[in-house]
Design a protein around this motif. Structure first.
Motif, mmCIF file in Angstrom:
data_model
loop_
_atom_site.group_PDB
_atom_site.id
_atom_site.type_symbol
_atom_site.label_atom_id
_atom_site.label_comp_id
_atom_site.label_asym_id
_atom_site.label_seq_id
_atom_site.Cartn_x
_atom_site.Cartn_y
_atom_site.Cartn_z
ATOM 1 N N SER A 401 0.817 -1.218 0.000
ATOM 2 C CA SER A 401 0.000 0.000 0.000
ATOM 3 C C SER A 401 0.846 1.261 0.000
ATOM 4 O O SER A 401 0.456 2.285 -0.580
ATOM 5 C CB SER A 401 -0.957 0.001 1.196
ATOM 6 O OG SER A 401 -0.242 0.007 2.413
ATOM 7 N N ASN A 402 2.019 1.220 0.648
ATOM 8 C CA ASN A 402 2.873 2.416 0.670
ATOM 9 C C ASN A 402 3.460 2.699 -0.711
ATOM 10 O O ASN A 402 3.502 3.854 -1.159
ATOM 11 C CB ASN A 402 4.000 2.227 1.690
ATOM 12 C CG ASN A 402 3.496 2.241 3.112
ATOM 13 O OD1 ASN A 402 2.523 2.942 3.430
ATOM 14 N ND2 ASN A 402 4.118 1.458 3.984
ATOM 15 N N ALA A 403 3.917 1.654 -1.384
ATOM 16 C CA ALA A 403 4.445 1.840 -2.741
ATOM 17 C C ALA A 403 3.338 2.278 -3.689
ATOM 18 O O ALA A 403 3.549 3.137 -4.554
ATOM 19 C CB ALA A 403 5.084 0.539 -3.229
ATOM 20 N N PHE A 404 2.159 1.697 -3.500
ATOM 21 C CA PHE A 404 1.022 2.060 -4.348
ATOM 22 C C PHE A 404 0.638 3.514 -4.103
ATOM 23 O O PHE A 404 0.337 4.264 -5.041
ATOM 24 C CB PHE A 404 -0.145 1.126 -4.026
ATOM 25 C CG PHE A 404 -1.271 1.176 -5.029
ATOM 26 C CD1 PHE A 404 -1.114 1.747 -6.287
ATOM 27 C CD2 PHE A 404 -2.509 0.628 -4.714
ATOM 28 C CE1 PHE A 404 -2.156 1.776 -7.210
ATOM 29 C CE2 PHE A 404 -3.557 0.653 -5.626
ATOM 30 C CZ PHE A 404 -3.381 1.226 -6.872
ATOM 31 N N ASP A 405 0.670 3.951 -2.851
ATOM 32 C CA ASP A 405 0.325 5.331 -2.512
ATOM 33 C C ASP A 405 1.326 6.298 -3.131
ATOM 34 O O ASP A 405 0.945 7.345 -3.678
ATOM 35 C CB ASP A 405 0.299 5.490 -0.992
ATOM 36 C CG ASP A 405 -0.276 6.828 -0.567
ATOM 37 O OD1 ASP A 405 -1.380 7.179 -1.031
ATOM 38 O OD2 ASP A 405 0.371 7.525 0.236
ATOM 39 N N ALA A 406 2.625 5.966 -3.058
ATOM 40 C CA ALA A 406 3.659 6.829 -3.653
ATOM 41 C C ALA A 406 3.461 6.911 -5.171
ATOM 42 O O ALA A 406 3.613 7.985 -5.777
ATOM 43 C CB ALA A 406 5.044 6.286 -3.319
ATOM 44 N N TRP A 407 3.128 5.790 -5.774
ATOM 45 C CA TRP A 407 2.895 5.756 -7.221
ATOM 46 C C TRP A 407 1.695 6.617 -7.600
ATOM 47 O O TRP A 407 1.768 7.438 -8.518
ATOM 48 C CB TRP A 407 2.698 4.314 -7.654
ATOM 49 C CG TRP A 407 2.108 4.136 -9.031
ATOM 50 C CD1 TRP A 407 0.838 3.758 -9.339
ATOM 51 C CD2 TRP A 407 2.771 4.330 -10.282
ATOM 52 N NE1 TRP A 407 0.654 3.691 -10.692
ATOM 53 C CE2 TRP A 407 1.826 4.038 -11.311
ATOM 54 C CE3 TRP A 407 4.056 4.715 -10.648
ATOM 55 C CZ2 TRP A 407 2.137 4.128 -12.667
ATOM 56 C CZ3 TRP A 407 4.372 4.801 -12.002
ATOM 57 C CH2 TRP A 407 3.423 4.511 -12.989
ATOM 58 N N MET A 408 0.579 6.455 -6.896
ATOM 59 C CA MET A 408 -0.623 7.191 -7.248
ATOM 60 C C MET A 408 -0.488 8.681 -6.928
ATOM 61 O O MET A 408 -1.137 9.507 -7.578
ATOM 62 C CB MET A 408 -1.849 6.611 -6.539
ATOM 63 C CG MET A 408 -2.346 5.302 -7.117
ATOM 64 S SD MET A 408 -2.543 5.319 -8.933
ATOM 65 C CE MET A 408 -3.674 6.684 -9.183
ATOM 66 N N ARG A 409 0.350 9.021 -5.967
ATOM 67 C CA ARG A 409 0.621 10.439 -5.712
ATOM 68 C C ARG A 409 1.241 11.073 -6.949
ATOM 69 O O ARG A 409 0.818 12.146 -7.404
ATOM 70 C CB ARG A 409 1.552 10.588 -4.516
ATOM 71 C CG ARG A 409 2.046 12.009 -4.307
ATOM 72 C CD ARG A 409 3.125 12.088 -3.228
ATOM 73 N NE ARG A 409 3.888 13.315 -3.419
ATOM 74 C CZ ARG A 409 4.938 13.429 -4.245
ATOM 75 N NH1 ARG A 409 5.350 12.374 -4.937
ATOM 76 N NH2 ARG A 409 5.572 14.575 -4.371
ATOM 77 N N VAL A 410 2.237 10.419 -7.515
ATOM 78 C CA VAL A 410 2.905 10.948 -8.708
ATOM 79 C C VAL A 410 1.951 10.953 -9.895
ATOM 80 O O VAL A 410 1.836 11.955 -10.623
ATOM 81 C CB VAL A 410 4.161 10.122 -9.024
ATOM 82 C CG1 VAL A 410 4.746 10.524 -10.376
ATOM 83 C CG2 VAL A 410 5.200 10.292 -7.925
ATOM 84 N N VAL A 411 1.232 9.848 -10.114
ATOM 85 C CA VAL A 411 0.298 9.756 -11.247
ATOM 86 C C VAL A 411 -0.764 10.841 -11.156
ATOM 87 O O VAL A 411 -1.064 11.525 -12.142
ATOM 88 C CB VAL A 411 -0.348 8.360 -11.304
ATOM 89 C CG1 VAL A 411 -1.478 8.331 -12.343
ATOM 90 C CG2 VAL A 411 0.694 7.297 -11.631
ATOM 91 N N SER A 412 -1.352 11.007 -9.977
ATOM 92 C CA SER A 412 -2.416 11.994 -9.821
ATOM 93 C C SER A 412 -1.900 13.410 -9.984
ATOM 94 O O SER A 412 -2.558 14.258 -10.597
ATOM 95 C CB SER A 412 -3.090 11.830 -8.448
ATOM 96 O OG SER A 412 -3.784 10.605 -8.391
ATOM 97 N N ASN A 413 -0.717 13.689 -9.427
ATOM 98 C CA ASN A 413 -0.140 15.023 -9.603
ATOM 99 C C ASN A 413 0.108 15.332 -11.072
ATOM 100 O O ASN A 413 -0.191 16.424 -11.563
ATOM 101 C CB ASN A 413 1.169 15.139 -8.818
ATOM 102 C CG ASN A 413 0.958 15.278 -7.326
ATOM 103 O OD1 ASN A 413 -0.170 15.457 -6.870
ATOM 104 N ND2 ASN A 413 2.026 15.191 -6.564
#
Length: 789
Positions: A401-413
């Motif tokens: 979940s932490n790696a997924f959260d970091a990924w989606m932070r970048v994608v969403s930004n």
């Protein structure tokens, strides 16, 4: 349109009858259908054996529904009866020695005009069977099925086809019922007194093979779009991942896995999202299919942009053929669809989430949008969905979940802060996301590396994400500090303007990353916190108190400098309600890129002390401002300018005129800035002297807007106009009505310095600051003359 017809006339009328692939196999000849089969054959036998004039004839077989698709009649209901009649025609023609006659009726160019498209084997069998004329008579044959299966054109593999097995079984039973008859073929094709008919309901303009809205069974229950799709999709899946099904299928053939899941676990998952009126989730499932198709198109394919446009333009879920013929049901799409359904339905809750919170993506909200309004998904949402699905598909096993959260932070930004104007822009983003697949679980380290560039998104936002990734790597409070900045509801991940204010150059991102070490990063903490506090308060006020403290920020910023961004041929005073070019978000983006707004923001914020004294500090900025452009001074003195137009647009014309636009163009209503500001200040001041003021807005570039002064004089109404004459500061003040003036009015105008021009207008010219007192003096002079008897 309904008409009574026969099988022979149906073939003659339409040329070709085709049982479509969506229909089920021929079942009337099956052993478990022997009661229905035998009753039907007896009815056919009895009708054919009756005299032509028998009043009980013809035997009516009820309705056959269908429509023309690609030049062939495709039955919607009546498949079983038509197939039995086809077999009966072949059999009775053989019995009566009329097989050649039948072949001229049902075969064209060696191809059967009655076709079975349910399976390739069924189609091939029917074609061969229609052309087959046994060399022995019906009376000599003891085993029809054995005779047929012994032919060289009969393939052994056909024995597994349920339609062929049922047809052979029916022929055997027909042989038992009809073998001792004769002359019944002529009765079967009799045109003037047919023995057997049915009611043909021709559903014109009805796409039978793909939009099967009516499934005729005992209750006439409709076949839903997804049921139609599912029937063909499962067959399609037999050829997907044939050698090695995806790991998530646990070794089960893909088609079997899908068929079982859609009837069990996935059905339970979709049940809460069903249509309450129909108690089905078919529309929701078809909408999900469309969304998954959109985000799994090959981003390197030239046709992808057109595909995206086509899918987004569909008002409703479309058909299997629509999807299949365009190559959209490929392995990438199938894998993503099954993975998402497996992931989402994996938990005990209604919807299984994989992100720790909704900061960077609200998974369930996006899912709801997919199910209810797939064509309304924004390009930003589709880019987010593409990144989201990509991570779940390409991350086997448990999700970090932490790696997924970091990924989606970048994608969403990246997605949220990229401008999308057409499908081609989205295609490029898909390509950029696909490039990042190998680094999804360590995205920050990758972005901070020398190979961390990302294509397909805003260059400024990519640079920002790379610098932020580098800062996060230092720890020391930077992850929390940047997260706090990104969380501001207005910034939504776009904080490059803060980095720019701190001295970081996003346009030289690789050099900045190389220069930025832990010590340098530590020096940035204090200025970053200061600029973040200023920006947060400023945009809180702009959003929540636009005409109060928000207006104070706008005014102070304008007093510091010209920060207005260009929007095409216009300049914008900006607003907070839009992400378009006239919104504050665009200003922040320009600031991140180093535009003039960056320096104006920094200059203002550098004059502020702390949040508790912002209001006083801003007031001091306004009081001490000097060397301000005249147009900025006019706006600062006239707050109503901010409320003039829908988009707060201004046009600085080539000759120096400055205009306020109601919308975005000069062919709409517009006002000249300085006369409008003068109107605002004089609106109430002139009434004591008898003048009423109004403003005339122009609607074309051939007309000049201006300020109107009207009063009664000696019993007649007179009107003066004050308009721009020659930019930037030459104005004219003239009498518009009446055109012919006599007596006291003419005398007053002459005394006051008006001169009559060649068009007959009494006019005076000057700068606006010179004409304003003259307007007031004229009002007083006319008031005195009007009062004289």
């Amino acid at each position: 349109m309904t008409s009574r017809t026969t099988f022979d006339k149906l073939i003659e009328r339409h040329g070709r009858v085709e049982i479509p692939v969506i229909q089920r196999d021929y079942a009337q000849g099956r052993a478990d259908q022997h009661i229905v089969r035998d009753d039907f054959l007896k009815s056919l036998h009895d009708a054919l054996c009756l005299p032509r004039e028998d009043p009980t004839l013809p035997l009516d077989l009820d309705f056959v529904y269908g429509s023309i698709v690609n030049g062939s009649f495709q039955p919607l209901d009546g498949q079983q009866r038509l197939t039995t009649l086809f077999l009966l025609h072949w059999y009775l023609a053989w019995v009566d020695g009329s097989s050649e006659d039948l072949r001229t009726r049902i075969v064209t160019s060696g191809r059967s005009r009655f076709s079975y498209e349910v399976r390739p084997s069924s189609r091939d069998f029917i074609n061969a069977f229609a052309n087959y004329i046994p060399v022995i008579s019906a009376g000599e044959c003891e085993d029809i099925a054995g005779m047929i299966t012994d032919q060289p054109w009969y393939f052994r593999s056909w024995r597994f086809d349920p339609t062929i097995r049922a047809a052979l079984s029916m022929l055997d039973r027909m042989h038992e019922v009809f073998r001792k008859t004769s002359g019944l073929y002529a009765r079967l094709i009799d045109e003037t007194a047919p023995a057997i008919t049915f009611q043909l309901l021709d559903l014109e303009h009805f796409d039978l093979s793909d939009d099967l809205y009516i499934k005729m069974n005992a209750r006439g229950k409709p076949l839903t779009p997804f049921e139609t799709f599912k029937a063909r999709f499962e067959r399609h899946l037999e050829n997907q991942f044939k050698d090695a099904p995806p790991d998530l299928c646990n070794g089960t053939p893909l088609a079997d896995f899908f068929s079982h899941r859609i009837d069990t676990r996935w059905s339970d998952f979709f049940w809460p999202f069903r249509d309450k009126k129909t108690a089905t989730f078919d529309d929701a499932m078809m909408n999900l299919l469309r969304a998954v198709i959109m985000v799994t198109r090959d981003p390197e394919a030239a046709a992808t942009s057109l595909d995206l446009a086509d899918i987004r333009s569909m008002a409703r879920a479309s058909s299997y053929t629509w999807f299949h013929d365009r190559g959209w049901l490929d392995q990438e799409m199938v894998l993503a669809l099954i993975t998402l359904l497996e992931r989402w339905s994996a938990g005990a809750e209604t919807f299984c989430r994989y992100l720790p919170d909704t900061r960077h993506l609200d998974e369930q909200a996006l899912f709801q949008d997919i199910l209810t309004k797939p064509t309304s998904l924004t390009f930003q949402q589709l880019a987010q969905l593409a990144g989201y699905a990509q991570f779940l598909v390409h991350s086997p096993g448990e999700i970090d979940s932490n790696a997924f959260d970091a990924w989606m932070r970048v994608v969403s930004n990246l997605a949220t802060n990229t401008d999308y104007n057409r499908p081609e822009d989205l295609r490029r983003s898909f390509a950029g996301l696909r490039d990042l697949t190998p680094w999804m679980n360590d995205i920050l380290n990758h972005l901070a590396s020398s190979d961390g560039d990302v294509r397909g998104f805003s260059r400024e936002q990519v640079a920002e994400e790379r610098i932020k990734a580098h800062l996060i790597g230092f720890g020391d409070g930077w992850p929390e500090r940047l997260d706090r900045a990104e969380r501001h509801t207005y910034f939504r991940g776009q904080i490059g303007f803060l980095l720019r204010c701190c001295g970081l150059k996003l346009g030289e991102v690789d050099a900045e990353i190389e220069r930025l070490d832990a010590a340098t990063a530590n020096e940035l903490v204090e200025p970053f916190e200061h600029y973040l506090a200023c920006a947060s308060q400023m945009f809180d006020d702009l959003v929540k108190h636009p005409k109060g403290s928000g207006r104070l920020w706008e005014s102070a910023l304008l007093a510091v400098g010209d920060f207005l961004p260009n929007v095409g041929r216009n300049r914008s005073l900006l607003n907070t309600s839009s992400d378009e070019a006239w919104g504050w978000k665009r200003l922040l983006r320009n600031a991140a890129a180093g535009g003039r707004s960056s320096q104006v923001l920094k200059d203002l914020w550098d004059q502020l002390e702390d949040p508790g004294s912002y209001a006083a500090d801003l007031g001091g900025v306004l009081e001490s401002a000097s060397e301000i452009d005249p147009w900025r001074e006019a706006i600062l003195a006239t707050p109503s300018v901010y409320d003039y137009g829908t988009y707060r647009m201004m046009r600085f014309s080539e000759d120096g005129g400055i205009y306020l636009l109601r919308k975005t163009q000069m062919n709409g209503r517009h006002a000249e800035l300085f006369t409008y500001c003068l109107y605002d200040s004089l609106a109430s001041d002139m009434k004591p002297d008898g003048f009423s003021t109004s403003y005339y807005e122009a609607t074309s570039t051939d007309d000049e807007p201006g300020l109107c002064f009207t009063r009664d004089f000696k019993g007649a109404e007179i009107t003066f106009y004050l308009t721009l004459y020659q930019a930037p500061n030459q104005y004219q003040f003239y009498l518009a009505e009446p055109m012919t003036e006599e007596g006291d009015l003419q005398e007053a105008l002459a005394e006051f310095g008006f001169e009559e021009d060649e068009d007959g207008y009494w006019t005076m010219f000057g700068e606006l600051k010179q004409l304003r007192p003259r307007v007031e003096e004229l009002a007083e002079a006319l008031k005195e003359k009007d009062q004289k008897v």
